[in-house]
Every structure is written in structure tokens, then in C-alpha cells.
Design an enzyme around this catalytic site. Sequence first.
Site, mmCIF file in Angstrom:
data_model
loop_
_atom_site.group_PDB
_atom_site.id
_atom_site.type_symbol
_atom_site.label_atom_id
_atom_site.label_comp_id
_atom_site.label_asym_id
_atom_site.label_seq_id
_atom_site.Cartn_x
_atom_site.Cartn_y
_atom_site.Cartn_z
ATOM 1 N N GLU A 144 0.827 -1.211 0.000
ATOM 2 C CA GLU A 144 0.000 0.000 0.000
ATOM 3 C C GLU A 144 0.861 1.261 0.000
ATOM 4 O O GLU A 144 0.517 2.260 -0.642
ATOM 5 C CB GLU A 144 -0.951 -0.026 1.194
ATOM 6 N N GLU A 165 -4.084 -9.385 3.876
ATOM 7 C CA GLU A 165 -4.845 -9.003 5.065
ATOM 8 C C GLU A 165 -6.039 -9.908 5.343
ATOM 9 O O GLU A 165 -6.344 -10.204 6.511
ATOM 10 C CB GLU A 165 -5.313 -7.547 4.942
#
Length: 261
Positions: free
Chosen positions: A111, A131
Site C-alpha cells: 500500500e 490481510e
Amino acid sequence: MSESLHLTRNGPILEITLDRPKANAIDAKTSFAMGEAFLNFRDDPELRVAIITGGGEKFFSAGWDLKAAAEGEAPDADFGPGGFAGLTEIFDLDKPVIAAVNGYAFGGGFELALAADFIVCAENASFALPEAKLGIVPDSGGVLRLPKLLPPAIVNEMVMTGRRMSAEEALRWGIVNRVVSQSELMDSARELAQQLVNSAPLAIAALKEIYRATSEMPVEEGYRYIRSGVLKHYPSVLHSEDALEGPQAFAEKRDPVWKGR
């Protein structure tokens, strides 16, 4: 500044190295320090380009520090100015950032790279958003930025199964700009940074501003918007000293001297 973060100024280029063995994972304290570094970069008129990289050759960043999580740091903890990793939520940065991805970029590490304007990566780099396998979601930009870059089927596989993407595959999809050997990584990132320095700073600021404002607009609407006078940098660059300097330097067969005004 945090001992996990090393800052090096090379003229107008700022190099930020995340150095938290073993995996350059990021806890809230480190994220705060990264945010401070990026905001200082934003506000320093002498700096033009930033390069973010990881220490070592294995990890760019493994993302959120799961050891800190196990000790009670919540997924929605305050990660400081700029959001997680200091860059993922800075939405008014008018200077370019290059992610020099030296290894694994997983979770928040991916990210962070996605929040940069350019990605130069080593051949051994790989990217993943695992995640969902940890019971959380990539909400520091992954679930928002990746769908703008990849087809839905590929995004779904990456965010729902955590599958890894190699450097070469990322290059094929256009996620990264360059794939080079590990030994050439920083030289390649610095070369790109210098190319950016050679462009007019006001023009780059205007380009980033236009991208942000019009990325979801149809082309015709975008034209109307940029000519409406509401943008800050676009009107300024049209009437700037640099807009005169560029053609003058070209006519005189010399390098332009940008003043940023």
C-alpha cells in the site's frame, strides 16, 4: 526522527530508508516518523523528489508490525499524519515520490508503494495484500488504489486470497515502471529522480493536481474543470517565469533553469 528511519538529502532529492530488521514492518511509532518525513518533504521548497526504500535486500516492507498488533496495537490505531506509513493518506502532495522496492512488499508495504507516483523494483521483489488471511482488510489504500490499476478478477484474487505478484507480472500489468537487478535498484531510482528534477516543478505540481481533480471525470468534463479557474497550480504555471524559461532555453540550446515561479 526515529532510529528506524534514515534520511539522506542529495541536493533536491530526499532518500528515505525504512530500516527495521527483520522485515521493515511498520508500527504506529514508525508510521508517525514516516509521516513527519513526508510532510517535511512536502513543505521544504528545496526538495523536489523523494525516494522511499527498505533496508536490506529481502523486504521493502512487510506492512503492519504484527508483533505490535499482538501487543495490543489496533488495526485502526492512530498512525499519524499521512495515515499508515506516512504517505497513504497525504492527498495534497504536489511533488513526486518514487518507491524503490528492494524485496517483498506485503500488506501495508504494498500500500505504501501504491501511494507513490512511481515504482522501481528489484527482480526479486514481489507484491501481496494478505490481510484477509489475517482477518482484516487492506484499508490503507490497497482496496482503493489497486482496483484502479488492475482488472477486477486479478484484484479479487489478490485481496481475497493474498496471492503474490512477481516483479515481472507487476511490470506487465503496468503497476511498476522498471524492473532492474538488486545492485542497480537505487541507481535506477536516482536516475528517474534526476529526470523528474529536470522537469519544471510547477508543471509537475499542476499535473498532479489535475490528475487528482479529474481522474473520475469524462474527458469533456475534465476540460471544463481545469479551465474553470478553481485549480491552484494549473493557472499559475501558465503565467509563470518557468513557462517563459522553458521555450527560451530550448531556443538557446541550453538547459532550463527552473525557479518554481
